[in-house]
Scaffold this motif. Structure first.
Motif, short mmCIF file in Angstrom:
data_model
loop_
_atom_site.label_atom_id
_atom_site.label_comp_id
_atom_site.label_asym_id
_atom_site.label_seq_id
_atom_site.Cartn_x
_atom_site.Cartn_y
_atom_site.Cartn_z
N MET A 245 78.08 3.53 16.15
CA MET A 245 77.03 4.44 15.72
C MET A 245 76.74 4.16 14.25
N VAL A 246 75.53 3.65 13.98
CA VAL A 246 75.18 3.34 12.59
C VAL A 246 74.32 4.43 11.96
N LEU A 247 73.65 5.21 12.78
CA LEU A 247 72.86 6.34 12.29
C LEU A 247 72.94 7.47 13.30
N SER A 248 72.94 8.70 12.82
CA SER A 248 72.91 9.87 13.68
C SER A 248 72.37 11.04 12.87
N GLY A 249 71.36 11.72 13.41
CA GLY A 249 70.81 12.86 12.69
C GLY A 249 69.50 13.29 13.30
N THR A 250 68.75 14.11 12.58
CA THR A 250 67.45 14.54 13.07
C THR A 250 66.55 13.32 13.20
N THR A 251 65.54 13.45 14.03
CA THR A 251 64.64 12.32 14.26
C THR A 251 63.99 11.87 12.97
#
Length: 285
Positions: free
Chosen positions: A223-229
């Motif tokens: 997982m390199v990015l995770s968050g709101t769109t």
């Protein structure tokens, strides 16, 4: 309480052989009721492997998968029931069809849940209507339908089980704009009406921008990015390094910004971009 929670999940193919490949590396996230989560990544990033862990089709080499707070592999004895709670629609879902009528195909899941005939019938009718098909389809052969109709029947078969989470792997692949928009609109209506969560695996960034609340970006099993769109799409450089892009409208705003115009580049929908550009004109940009 989260419906699904993954903690430090690792998974490899071909362990102990010369073909060993780490498919998932330290994956942790949760899914709450009503969530609309998108999972994106280039081909081979681990997306399809990941979603097969969500309903027990694959078991992690290490780490834990929790369903409604219970460890899927140590606390839950009836893992078969998880398949009813976590509905998985594979890429090109029409390949999941196998009965000789649409009605029988949609009824297969509810029947295996042990529901009575009246309940099964009601669920079949509701699911068929939900995907925009009328009762005349019930006795039709699913293999004689159009590609878009077959896909909607396959999705209806999963909806009829009333899952807590609906997981879809590229459900709009190969469809034209209208077909894609129709399916996504129906999924959004299902989420709002039922309170279920939706996990969407797709390459289409514009679809994600229009519907998803959160995004997870996978690259080489991590997982390199995770968050709101909006926050994920603001990381255009990282997305590019992963072989991905931002929505078309966001690219337009980035180009305007590069030309020195004072626009925000975190707009990810047409409506948001329209407001940003109109503001620019009002301020004499």
């Amino acid at each position: 309480m989260a419906i699904i929670e993954l903690k430090h999940v690792h998974y490899a193919y071909g362990v102990g052989t010369s073909f060993e490949k780490q498919a998932l590396n330290n994956i942790s996230f949760s899914v709450d009721p009503g969530d609309f989560l998108a999972i994106v990544g280039h081909t081979g990033s681990g997306k399809s492997t990941l979603i097969r862990h969500l309903n027990g089709l694959l078991r992690p080499d290490s780490g834990q998968v929790f369903i409604h707070g219970k460890d899927l592999w140590s606390q839950m004895k009836d893992r078969r029931s998880v398949r009813f709670q976590i509905g998985l629609v594979f890429q090109y879902p029409e390949t999941q069809l196998f009965e000789d009528t649409v009605g029988k195909d949609i009824a297969f899941g509810p029947k295996n849940m042990g529901l009575n005939e009246q309940e099964v019938k009601q669920r079949v009718q509701e699911a068929l209507a939900f995907v925009g098909l009328d009762a005349s389809y019930l006795e039709r052969n699913p293999f004689r339908l159009s590609g878009g109709e077959m896909r909607r029947v396959a999705i209806a078969g999963v909806l009829a089980m009333r899952p807590s989470v609906l997981v879809l792997d590229e459900p709009t692949a190969g469809l034209d704009f209208d077909g894609r928009a129709l399916i996504l609109q129906q999924l959004e209506q299902f989420r709002i009406k039922s309170g279920a969560a939706i996990i969407l695996v797709t390459h289409n960034m514009d679809d994600i921008a229009e519907h998803a609340q959160r995004v997870i970006v996978l690259h080489e099993g991590r997982m390199v990015l995770s968050g709101t769109t909006a926050s994920v799409f603001s990381e255009a450089d990282i997305l590019k390094q992963c072989g991905l892009d931002v929505p078309q409208i966001t690219r337009v705003l980035i180009k305007l910004k590069e030309r020195g115009l004072p626009v925000r580049t975190d707009a990810i929908t047409l409506e948001a971009a329209e407001r940003e550009i109109l503001k620019l004109f009002r301020e004499g940009g």
